[in-house]
Design a protein around this motif. Structure first.
Motif, short mmCIF file in Angstrom:
data_model
loop_
_atom_site.label_atom_id
_atom_site.label_comp_id
_atom_site.label_asym_id
_atom_site.label_seq_id
_atom_site.Cartn_x
_atom_site.Cartn_y
_atom_site.Cartn_z
N MET A 54 1.08 -1.30 -0.15
CA MET A 54 -0.13 -0.11 0.12
C MET A 54 1.15 1.25 0.19
O MET A 54 0.44 2.52 -0.11
CB MET A 54 -0.68 -0.38 1.28
N GLU A 55 2.23 1.19 0.08
CA GLU A 55 3.54 2.15 -0.12
C GLU A 55 3.58 2.82 1.20
O GLU A 55 3.65 4.00 0.64
CB GLU A 55 2.99 2.91 -1.77
N LEU A 56 2.59 2.53 2.00
CA LEU A 56 2.76 3.85 3.35
C LEU A 56 3.90 4.29 3.31
O LEU A 56 4.59 5.15 4.13
CB LEU A 56 2.01 2.81 4.67
N ARG A 85 4.35 7.64 2.09
CA ARG A 85 3.28 8.79 2.12
C ARG A 85 3.76 9.17 3.10
O ARG A 85 5.03 9.40 4.06
CB ARG A 85 2.12 8.25 2.65
N LEU A 94 0.45 13.06 6.87
CA LEU A 94 -1.35 13.31 6.36
C LEU A 94 -1.90 11.88 6.07
O LEU A 94 -2.71 11.64 6.78
CB LEU A 94 -1.60 13.95 5.42
N THR A 95 -0.95 11.17 4.70
CA THR A 95 -2.28 9.94 4.38
C THR A 95 -1.28 9.24 5.97
O THR A 95 -2.48 8.23 5.82
CB THR A 95 -1.27 9.20 3.20
N PHE A 127 -4.04 9.88 8.39
CA PHE A 127 -5.57 8.56 8.18
C PHE A 127 -5.15 7.37 7.99
O PHE A 127 -6.42 6.98 8.88
CB PHE A 127 -5.74 9.67 6.54
N ALA A 128 -3.79 6.82 7.85
CA ALA A 128 -4.26 5.54 7.59
C ALA A 128 -5.03 5.07 8.55
O ALA A 128 -4.94 4.31 9.45
CB ALA A 128 -3.54 4.53 7.30
#
Ligand code: HEA
Ligand code: HEA
Ligand code: CUA
Ligand SMILES: [Cu+2]
Lengths: 313, 214, 535, 91
Positions: D56-58, D61, D64-65, D68-69
């Motif tokens: 999921m490429e976190l 990131r 902010l992403t 959220f995750a």
């Protein structure tokens, strides 16, 4: 008494209900002060600073944080006080009941069945002696109901699948409302009854007047044989089942290494869900009686097993 | 890549649009976490109440199918991640095949799941339809199976939606893939991976307890 | 004058039903919500008329139970939760941040269709024969005993939930990503802060409702399920899951109202909101802490004492940010230049009524008192004070405030003020007596009741009739003004917000040129008043 | 030559996930008492983290992403923590 000053509020009838009344008065006063202050300010500002009014509007407060901190802190302290007060009375109300006088309550759509230890049973009514703590053991046959006596400021839900006990005590003789406070279907509002508090002498007299049903424990004993419990738990049975004499109130070692106290709930579970707790060194042979016994019968079985408590095993 | 006027007027640029889409997808995933969260709470509550029954219930499930399915799903997730990574006009063919492959693995998962359900039906383990367990702990086991069936069914519905998404994308991005397709694929991939993560936990909760005891 | 605006771009039905313009979708929501409000209100009026006497004279108990259930379900899920967010919010969010539209316009339209699908399903449940579980759907009554259309109604709520989620998602992304240049977080109007907080709840709480209803419906469908006490299931688990959603949901039902009040108070006292940052963060604090308090609905249910203790404590904590807001609004009036147009009357009514509702919430959070008051009319009064006295009042206030922007017309100030005052009196007459009834111990959801409670019930029923008439008035004069009212200028209140910088009604693309923000919010200072605003 | 080969990180994550799957199944059969549950959940968490970070490429990131995750997980934590509190402390 201060309680009589609140016009619509009839004084409570037990030590705890007095405490609840006091708490209510405290809450009312606190809110009256807050609301008084707030409305005073609102009206004051609305009048003084209305658009047409020539008045000094300079020197507005621009830095706000010390105001913020002070009213946040003030509210917080008030809230903390109210929380502690409310919680301490709550603990008093729902303390573990003493076991002096026990009455069983079975709730079902849409009636209250109450049963005294002597076997006298009533529908939508409950006679009690005054000034004596009474332990109510409540169970529901179907959906959730709630046992509510406004005069005592006391209420507790009766949830199917478990026993719920509470202690009540009434100071003054009289007739009081009993309501079902949890919505339970069509006749929810008809599920009301009457609590009759009597002087102890009247109460004993009343008890003797009731139809001399055989006491609960005896009925439980009959059921015990009828349902075949005695076939396993009786003396000299083929199946190796634990003896139930002297069981009630004692700690029971379980096969998973833990220990539980054999209280009403444990016995109830042993009958309905025998496999959930297996007595150490026994096989899980006992069948479940779920769906085969009603709440009424369960109560009688529990009372019977309780009555064996004094006997040697 | 050929790029017709692809982003709507509320955005200022393509990256602006893409980041917004990704953010939206993550919010959606947060939502999904809580959807499954309710089930997980129920699971833990009853596992706390009926520890042995849950161990027993778990032993009635088919760990072989469960494990294969986990591997299948992890692999399909891998294929999708791969497709996202290499997405470009030149690799359109490969991307298409990767997506079709992932979707097929998804279908294989569903098929295996169906076999497992069938087996459980024949063993009379479906509460509400046919549940007979004369053995001890029947109640707790029944609660376990209620959880098992609902959780896996909801998961399977998610899978089906994901498979449709993947197939659609495989078809439409076969030729002339644009950045819009890439964004859509990226969002679908996030969803697919999330469904995978849910399964990882369901697997641990459903198949693994109580294995050591027997 | 006759430039094209979003209302006049196209007149076909198709152009409305397939629009992705957030302004038109807001209008679609307006129309649907008025409809649901009147259904819910009709049920409420029927309830009140029935309760004027202690006996059952108007309806049977089965019908009565269906009435309050449908009243609760319709009002909560099909009116109050979408009320401000989906109408005023939908219309204003892009305008207030200077954007062309929401981040996902098609999702926005889809959200309306999903909502309507849910609404129709719920209506179908009513027409088919109704549902009698109470809006709380408690098991095992709902799942195993009730004899009504539980699954259909639950499906309606379930579907509508997805519409909520999509709206929340859209707002969050929009507020994060589409703010005009220069519009930093601390320059956002407080209405947007509160909508952001609302969206957080919508997104994180609603899925739990969905799964809970699903579990309940499965249990009902198969006759056995996860809450079934006959197989050792625990009905309290249902309550935990339900309130995990429904308590935060009550903040969905108040935060947008609080947001509107910020705009009104500052506009009509010509001053910035006092303590902007505190008010902004208070919204988020309410949204966050609001998730920790749900067990206060279960103080007498038999949850553990420790749980009760924790939930009571957190309930007091969550009241702190509300207190901050109330004090800040009051302080905003200080040294303002107050005008009492209709929206301001609503705003002042909101502060008073919300505070009464909130304070009685504290009564209920107080463990020992709740034992007495729970499931009595005290609770009914508490939440109507907040939901009707607070949120519905704020909704009407906001509606009047933005009406010129939305329709491009001016309404009759005289009738607006009259209605506001009438609503205020009707409301208090309806619901104040219910506090007394509750304190005396009258249980809620009672179709017949002991005669000693009659006096207060009669007062309440009388109030309800006044209230019903008062709520009909805006329908008439606002409806009239929408077609025949005087043309509104772009900025009738002389307010600095971005939404007032474009024409009334706004053109389809919202702004002719991309606005750039250089000022703090709420700059109603003298310099601003002097400048001509309708350039 | 266009780049169509999967990046090493992806392949590594995939193989790692399969290995962890084998490990968790194997460990489930080793009697550890209450430890079994802990092991199963920990390995599950590691697997989920792998998927999130790499598939999921976190890991690429920004904050902010990640917020959220994380929000979903955090709120799940609240649900489980306060929800279980009642059931665990019942008497
Ligand atoms: C919009 C809806 C809304 C809102 C915002 C609230 C807000 C609050 N609610 Fe309410 N509530 C409901 C809607 C709402 N509620 C509904 C629908 C039910 C019933 C559901 C059902 O069973 O059907 C309910 C039921 C309910 C109960 C359960 C009653 C029961 O069934 O036994 C409780 C108990 O704690 C409670 C508490 C609170 C508290 C503490 C707040 C707080 O957030 C309030 C905070 C605000 C203030 C406190 C006022 C401002 C503060 C000051 C001015 C500070 C100064 C004060 C002092 C220093 C004392 N509510
Ligand atoms: C969320 C918002 C909301 C709103 C806006 C309202 C608005 C009103 N409510 Fe509501 N109410 C709830 C939410 C709400 N309620 C909930 C959640 C419950 C709990 C349900 C449950 O127990 O499950 C409840 C329960 C409830 C009860 C308790 C029932 C019981 O426990 O037995 C009562 C009783 O007085 C009541 C009254 C009213 C009244 C008079 C209004 C008024 O404000 C309504 C005013 C509006 C109108 C009147 C519209 C105008 C319509 C007309 C003019 C048409 C008239 C036509 C005919 C009569 C044919 N409500
Ligand atoms: Cu029994 Cu209500
Ligand atoms: Cu609440």
């Amino acid at each position: 008494m201060w309680r009589d000053w609140i016009p619509f509020w009839r004084p409570g009838l037990s030590p705890q209900s007095g405490d609840v009344d006091l708490l209510f008065a405290g809450l009312l006063i606190a809110s009256a002060l807050v609301l008084g202050l707030l409305f005073f300010l609102l009206i004051l500002f609305c009048v003084r600073y209305r658009a047409g009014n020539e008045i000094d509007r300079g020197h507005r407060t621009s830095k706000s944080w010390h105001w913020e901190v002070s009213w946040t802190a003030a509210s917080f302290v008030c809230f903390l006080g109210l929380f502690v007060w409310g919680a301490s009375v709550y603990f008093e109300m729902y303390k573990t009941p003493t076991d002096e006088l026990v009455v069983f309550v079975v709730a079902k759509q849409w009636m209250w069945k109450t049963q005294h230890a002597g076997g006298q049973s009533e529908i939508d009514a409950l006679h009690l002696p005054v000034k004596r703590p009474v332990r109510l053991v409540m169970a529901s046959q179907d959906v959730i109901h709630s046992f509510f006596i406004p005069a005592l400021r006391l209420k507790h839900d009766v949830v199917p699948g478990r026993y719920q006990d509470i202690e009540i005590e009434i100071d003054r003789p009289g007739h009081y409302h009993l309501f079902c406070a949890e919505y339970c279907g069509t006749e929810h509002s008809g599920m009301i009854g009457e609590i009759v508090a009597m002087d102890p002498a009247d109460y004993s007299h009343w008890l003797t007047q009731q139809a001399p049903a055989s006491p609960l424990a005896d009925e439980g004993g009959a059921l015990f044989r009828q349902l075949g419990c005695s076939g396993c738990h009786g003396n000299g049975s083929q199946v190796r089942a634990p003896p139930l004499e002297g069981l009630y109130g004692k700690p029971v070692p379980l096969s998973d290494g833990s220990t539980v106290i054999a209280d009403d709930k444990y016995i109830r579970d042993s009958i309905l869900l025998p496999r959930s707790q297996i007595v150490a060194s026994y096989q899980p042979l006992m069948p479940s009686f779920e769906g085969k016994v009603t709440e009424d019968q369960l109560l009688r079985l529990v009372v019977y097993i309780k009555s064996l408590a004094g006997r040697p095993s | 890549m050929p790029e017709p006027p692809v982003f709507a007027s509320q955005y200022v640029s393509i990256p602006h649009r893409d980041h917004s889409a990704e953010l939206g997808m993550w919010v959606f995933i947060a939502t999904e976490i809580l959807l499954f969260g309710g089930l997980i709470l129920a699971y833990f509550v009853y596992r706390h109440a009926f520890p042995q029954a849950f161990a027993e219930g778990s032993q009635h499930t088919d760990i072989l199918i469960g494990t294969i399915n986990t591997a299948v799903l992890l692999t399909s997730s891998f294929l999708v991640a791969w497709a996202v990574e290499i997405f470009s006009a030149a690799t359109a063919k490969i991307v298409t095949w990767l997506l079709v492959g992932a979707a097929c693995l998804g279908l294989a998962f569903i098929a295996l799941k169906g076999i497992e359900y069938r087996k459980e039906y024949h063993e009379h383990l479906i509460p509400g339809i046919d549940f007979q367990l004369a053995r001890p702990l029947a109640n707790g086991v029944q609660l376990f199976f209620v959880f098992y069936l609902i959780a896996t069914a909801i998961h399977a519905v998610h899978m089906l939606i994901g498979i449709c998404l993947l197939l659609t994308l495989a078809i439409i991005s076969r030729r002339a893939p644009t950045t819009r397709h890439h964004t859509a694929l990226h969002s679908a991939a996030l969803y697919w991976h999330f469904v995978d993560v849910v399964w990882i936990f369901l697997f641990a909760l459903i198949y693994l307890p109580g294995r050591a005891a027997s | 004058m006759s430039e094209k605006n979003y209302l006049t771009t196209d007149y076909t039905l198709r152009s409305w039903l397939l629009t992705t313009d957030h302004k038109r979708i807001a209008i679609l929501y307006f129309a649907s919500l008025i409809f649901f409000f009147f259904i819910g209100g009709a049920a409420a009026t029927a309830i009140r008329i029935e309760l004027a006497t202690p006996q059952a004279d108007l309806v049977s108990s089965d019908i009565y139970n269906r009435l309050f259930t449908m009243h609760g379900i319709i009002m909560v899920w099909f009116f109050l939760i979408p009320s401000i967010p989906n109408t005023l919010g939908n219309f204003m969010v892009p305008l207030m941040i200077g954007a062309r539209d929401l981040a996902f316009p098609r999702l926005n339209l889809m959200s309306w269709y999903i909502f309507m699908l849910g609404g129709c399903t719920a209506l179908f449940a009513i027409l088919a024969g109704g549902i009698d579980t109470g809006w709380t759907f408690y098991t095992p009554f709902s799942s195993l005993y009730s004899n009504s259309y539980v699954i259909v109604a639950a499906a309606g709520v379930f579907i509508a939930g997805f519409s909520s989620i999509l709206t929340g998602l859209n707002f969050i992304v929009t507020i994060h990503r589409l703010r005009a240049p220069g519009l930093t977080w601390y320059r956002l109007p407080l209405f947007l802060w509160s909508l952001y907080a609302t969206s957080v709840i919508l997104v994180l709480a609603t899925p739990v409702l969905a799964i809970t209803l699903l579990l309940m419906a499965t249990e009902r469908f198969f006759g056995v399920g996860i809450f079934d006490p006959r197989i050792g299931g625990d009905p309290l688990l249902f309550q935990h899951l339900f309130w995990f959603y429904s308590h935060p949901a009550v903040y969905i039902m108040i935060l947008p109202g609080m947001g509107v009040i910020n705009e009104l108070i500052s506009c009509f006292s010509r001053k910035p909101v006092f303590g902007y940052k505190f008010v902004a963060w208070a919204s988020l604090a309410i949204a966050g802490v609001g998730f920790l308090v749900w067990g206060h609905h279960m103080f007498v249910s038999g949850q553990s004492l420790i749980a009760s203790l924790v939930f009571s404590f957190t309930s007091f904590i969550v009241a702190v940010p509300s207190a901050i807001k109330v004090f800040n609004w009051t302080a905003t009036l200080h040294k303002g230049s107050l005008r009492f147009d209709a929206p301001m009357l609503y705003a002042l009514a909101f502060i008073g009524l919300f505070t009464i509702g909130g304070l009685t919430g504290l009564f209920l959070a107080c463990l020992a008192f709740d034992v007495h008051a729970t499931d009595t009319y005290f609770v009914v009064a508490h939440f109507h004070y907040i939901m009707v006295g607070g949120m519905v009042t704020a909704y009407f206030g906001g509606l009047h405030y933005w009406w010129p922007k939305i329709t491009g017309r001016l309404y009759s100030e005289y009738w607006a003020r009259t209605a506001a005052i009438l609503i205020f009196f009707g409301f208090n007459l309806t619901f104040f007596p219910q506090f007394i009834l509750g304190a005396e111990g009258m249980p809620r959801r009672y179709h017949v009741y002991p005669p000693e409670f009659q006096v207060w019930n009669v007062l309440s029923s009388g109030g309800a009739v006044i209230l019903a008439v008062a709520y009909l008035m805006p329908l008439v004069y606002l409806g009239y003004s929408a077609f025949f009212g005087a043309r509104a200028p772009a900025n009738p209140w002389n307010a600095p917000g971005l939404e007032w910088q474009t024409s009334s009604p706004p053109p389809e693309e919202n702004f002719a040129t991309q606005p750039v923000v250089t000022r703090e919010p709420y700059q109603y200072n003298e310099a601003f008043e002097a400048e001509p605003q309708n350039a | 030559m266009t780049q169509w080969r999967p990046p090493l990180a992806l392949v590594g994550a995939w193989l790692g996930l399969l290995a962890l799957l084998a490990l968790t199944v194997a460990l489930a059969y080793v009697p550890l008492g209450a430890g079994n549950a802990v092991v199963a959940m920990s390995i599950g968490t590691v697997k989920a983290a792998l998927v999130a970070a790499i598939f999921m490429e976190l890991r690429h990131r920004n904050g902010l992403t990640l917020v959220f995750a994380g929000a979903g997980l955090f709120w799940l934590g609240i649900l489980l923590w306060l929800g279980l509190m009642d059931f665990v402390t019942r008497t």
